[in-house]
Design a protein around this motif. Structure first.
Motif, PDB file in Angstrom:
ATOM      1  N   GLY A  59     -10.600   7.636   6.521  1.00  0.00           N
ATOM      2  CA  GLY A  59     -10.078   8.210   7.704  1.00  0.00           C
ATOM      3  C   GLY A  59     -10.741   9.112   8.376  1.00  0.00           C
TER       4      GLY A  59
ATOM      5  N   ILE B 185      -9.031   4.753  11.070  1.00  0.00           N
ATOM      6  CA  ILE B 185      -9.341   3.902   9.757  1.00  0.00           C
ATOM      7  C   ILE B 185      -9.982   2.895   9.530  1.00  0.00           C
TER       8      ILE B 185
ATOM      9  N   TYR C 113      -8.650   0.532  12.352  1.00  0.00           N
ATOM     10  CA  TYR C 113      -7.365   0.851  12.815  1.00  0.00           C
ATOM     11  C   TYR C 113      -7.207   2.221  13.323  1.00  0.00           C
TER      12      TYR C 113
ATOM     13  N   LEU D  26      -3.958  -2.368  14.490  1.00  0.00           N
ATOM     14  CA  LEU D  26      -5.393  -2.926  14.359  1.00  0.00           C
ATOM     15  C   LEU D  26      -5.845  -2.906  15.909  1.00  0.00           C
TER      16      LEU D  26
ATOM     17  N   LEU E  57       3.476   0.668   2.559  1.00  0.00           N
ATOM     18  CA  LEU E  57       3.474  -0.378   3.501  1.00  0.00           C
ATOM     19  C   LEU E  57       3.317  -1.627   3.113  1.00  0.00           C
TER      20      LEU E  57
ATOM     21  N   TYR F 271       0.877  -1.268   0.101  1.00  0.00           N
ATOM     22  CA  TYR F 271      -0.079  -0.074   0.023  1.00  0.00           C
ATOM     23  C   TYR F 271       0.847   1.239   0.002  1.00  0.00           C
TER      24      TYR F 271
ATOM     25  N   SER G  94       2.847   2.999  11.974  1.00  0.00           N
ATOM     26  CA  SER G  94       2.032   2.156  11.179  1.00  0.00           C
ATOM     27  C   SER G  94       0.770   1.971  11.614  1.00  0.00           C
ATOM     28  N   LEU G  95      -0.040   1.255  10.813  1.00  0.00           N
ATOM     29  CA  LEU G  95      -1.402   0.984  11.071  1.00  0.00           C
ATOM     30  C   LEU G  95      -1.431  -0.008  12.574  1.00  0.00           C
TER      31      LEU G  95
ATOM     32  N   GLN H 202       0.916   5.140   1.008  1.00  0.00           N
ATOM     33  CA  GLN H 202       0.115   6.243   1.939  1.00  0.00           C
ATOM     34  C   GLN H 202       0.785   7.349   2.177  1.00  0.00           C
TER      35      GLN H 202
ATOM     36  N   GLU I 133      -3.290  10.986   5.004  1.00  0.00           N
ATOM     37  CA  GLU I 133      -4.326  10.078   4.082  1.00  0.00           C
ATOM     38  C   GLU I 133      -4.578   8.579   4.520  1.00  0.00           C
ATOM     39  N   ALA I 134      -5.444   8.059   4.019  1.00  0.00           N
ATOM     40  CA  ALA I 134      -5.691   6.502   4.113  1.00  0.00           C
ATOM     41  C   ALA I 134      -5.046   5.767   3.097  1.00  0.00           C
ATOM     42  N   PRO I 135      -4.525   4.641   3.371  1.00  0.00           N
ATOM     43  CA  PRO I 135      -3.507   3.795   2.287  1.00  0.00           C
ATOM     44  C   PRO I 135      -4.223   3.585   1.240  1.00  0.00           C
TER      45      PRO I 135
ATOM     46  N   GLN J 293      -4.064   5.193  13.832  1.00  0.00           N
ATOM     47  CA  GLN J 293      -2.693   5.518  13.268  1.00  0.00           C
ATOM     48  C   GLN J 293      -2.254   6.627  14.151  1.00  0.00           C
TER      49      GLN J 293
ATOM     50  N   TRP K 102       0.896  -5.775   9.462  1.00  0.00           N
ATOM     51  CA  TRP K 102       1.408  -4.708   8.942  1.00  0.00           C
ATOM     52  C   TRP K 102       2.926  -4.490   9.193  1.00  0.00           C
ATOM     53  N   GLY K 103       3.524  -3.967   8.219  1.00  0.00           N
ATOM     54  CA  GLY K 103       4.984  -3.457   8.642  1.00  0.00           C
ATOM     55  C   GLY K 103       4.805  -2.026   8.968  1.00  0.00           C
ATOM     56  N   ALA K 104       5.965  -1.562   9.477  1.00  0.00           N
ATOM     57  CA  ALA K 104       6.097  -0.231  10.052  1.00  0.00           C
ATOM     58  C   ALA K 104       5.927   0.777   8.832  1.00  0.00           C
ATOM     59  N   GLY K 105       6.189   0.440   7.781  1.00  0.00           N
ATOM     60  CA  GLY K 105       6.099   1.319   6.610  1.00  0.00           C
ATOM     61  C   GLY K 105       7.619   1.869   6.165  1.00  0.00           C
TER      62      GLY K 105
ATOM     63  N   PHE L  40      -5.762   9.153  14.155  1.00  0.00           N
ATOM     64  CA  PHE L  40      -6.645   9.161  12.976  1.00  0.00           C
ATOM     65  C   PHE L  40      -6.991   7.593  13.115  1.00  0.00           C
TER      66      PHE L  40
ATOM     67  N   PHE M 218      -9.891   0.957   1.863  1.00  0.00           N
ATOM     68  CA  PHE M 218      -9.806   1.727   3.121  1.00  0.00           C
ATOM     69  C   PHE M 218     -11.149   2.798   2.965  1.00  0.00           C
TER      70      PHE M 218
ATOM     71  N   PHE N 298     -12.555  -4.126   9.295  1.00  0.00           N
ATOM     72  CA  PHE N 298     -11.355  -3.838  10.433  1.00  0.00           C
ATOM     73  C   PHE N 298     -11.281  -2.270  10.697  1.00  0.00           C
TER      74      PHE N 298
END
Lengths: 109, 116
Positions: B110, B93, B36, B46, A87, A35, B43-44, A37, A41-43, B38, A99-102, B91, B107, B34
Motif C-alpha cells: 500500500g 493498494i 485499489y 477497485l 473482508l 482477508y 472497503s477497497l 486487514q 495496512e494492506a489486506p 481505500q 468486495w464486501g465492506a468488511g 491509501f 497485495f 489491480f
C-alpha cells in the motif's frame, strides 16, 4: 447488481469463538476469499473457497455454500491481535473481485 | 510465497504535482494487476484493472487522464496520479493474482498518499 453483505462490526471476548457471515449475489462465481486487514495496512490472505464445505487452517476455518450464496469465517481461541477488519470477496465470472465492506472485529479481554 | 512489492509506502507531495506508484510481482508473472483505493474505515474500491501490454480497464467514475496506469511488463505496473489535489489523498493498494493450486490475490504494502 452484484452485492456482498457482511456485518459492519462484531465484538467478542479473548479466548472465545466468533463467526463472521458473508452472503453474496454475483454474476457468476469463481471462488470466495477472506482477508484480514489491520488499520493502515494492506489486506492479508486468509482463505480461498471454491467448493462447498469447510476448510480448516489452524485457528481459522472458512465455510462455503454456493447454493445459498453464503460463507462464514470462524475464528477460534481469539487473541487480542485478531482485532482487525475481515473482508469477504467473491470472484465473479469475469474474474473480478467484488468486495464486501468488511466486518470490524473488536476483541475484549 | 509469492510477493507483490509496492513502492513508495508513503509519499507527501504538493498540490499540482504528479506521483508515480510502482507495483512489482517479485517471483511470478502477473498478466493482470489491480489498483485499489481505500478511504479511512471503508472497503477497497477497485479503480482499474491493469493488463500487460494493453490499455487498463477503468471502473466507472475513475478518471483515466488523472490516474494513468502502465503495465509494461509481466512483473511491473505503475499508477501515476497526475496533477494531484488534496482530495486525491488516500491509501492506494495494488494486487496481482497468482493462478495455481493455491490461487491467491497478493497485495502490495500500500501507498499512503498525502497531497498538501
Amino acid at each position: 447488481g452484484q452485492n456482498i453483505d457482511q456485518p459492519t462490526e462484531m465484538t467478542a471476548t479473548e479466548g472465545a469463538i466468533v463467526q463472521i457471515n458473508c452472503t453474496y449475489q454475483t454474476s457468476g462465481f469463481n471462488g470466495l476469499f477472506w482477508y484480514q486487514q489491520h488499520a493502515g495496512e494492506a489486506p492479508t490472505f486468509l482463505s480461498y473457497n471454491v467448493l462447498d464445505g469447510l476448510e480448516e487452517k489452524g485457528r481459522f476455518s472458512s465455510f462455503l455454500s454456493r447454493s445459498k450464496g453464503y460463507s462464514y469465517l470462524l475464528l477460534k481461541e481469539l487473541q487480542m491481535k485478531d482485532s482487525a477488519s475481515y473482508l469477504c470477496a467473491v470472484m465473479d465470472s469475469n474474474y473480478q473481485l467484488i468486495w464486501g465492506a468488511g466486518t470490524k472485529l473488536i476483541i475484549k479481554p | 510465497g509469492a510477493v507483490v512489492s509496492q513502492h513508495p509506502s508513503r509519499v507527501i507531495c504538493k498540490s499540482g504535482t504528479s506521483v508515480k506508484i510502482e507495483c512489482r510481482s517479485l517471483d511470478f508473472q502477473a498478466t493482470t494487476m489491480f489498483w485499489y483505493r481505500q478511504f479511512p474505515k471503508k472497503s477497497l474500491m477497485l479503480m482499474a484493472t491493469s493488463n500487460e501490454g494493453s490499455k487498463a480497464t477503468y471502473e466507472q467514475g475513475v478518471e483515466k487522464d488523472k490516474f494513468l496506469i502502465n503495465h509494461a511488463s509481466l512483473t511491473l505496473s505503475t499508477l501515476t496520479v497526475t496533477s494531484a489535489h488534496p482530495e486525491d489523498s488516500s491509501f492506494y493498494i495494488c494486487s496481482a493474482f497468482k493462478w495455481d493450486l493455491n490461487t491467491e490475490a497478493f497485495f502490495g504494502q500500500g501507498t499512503r498518499l498525502t497531497v498538501v
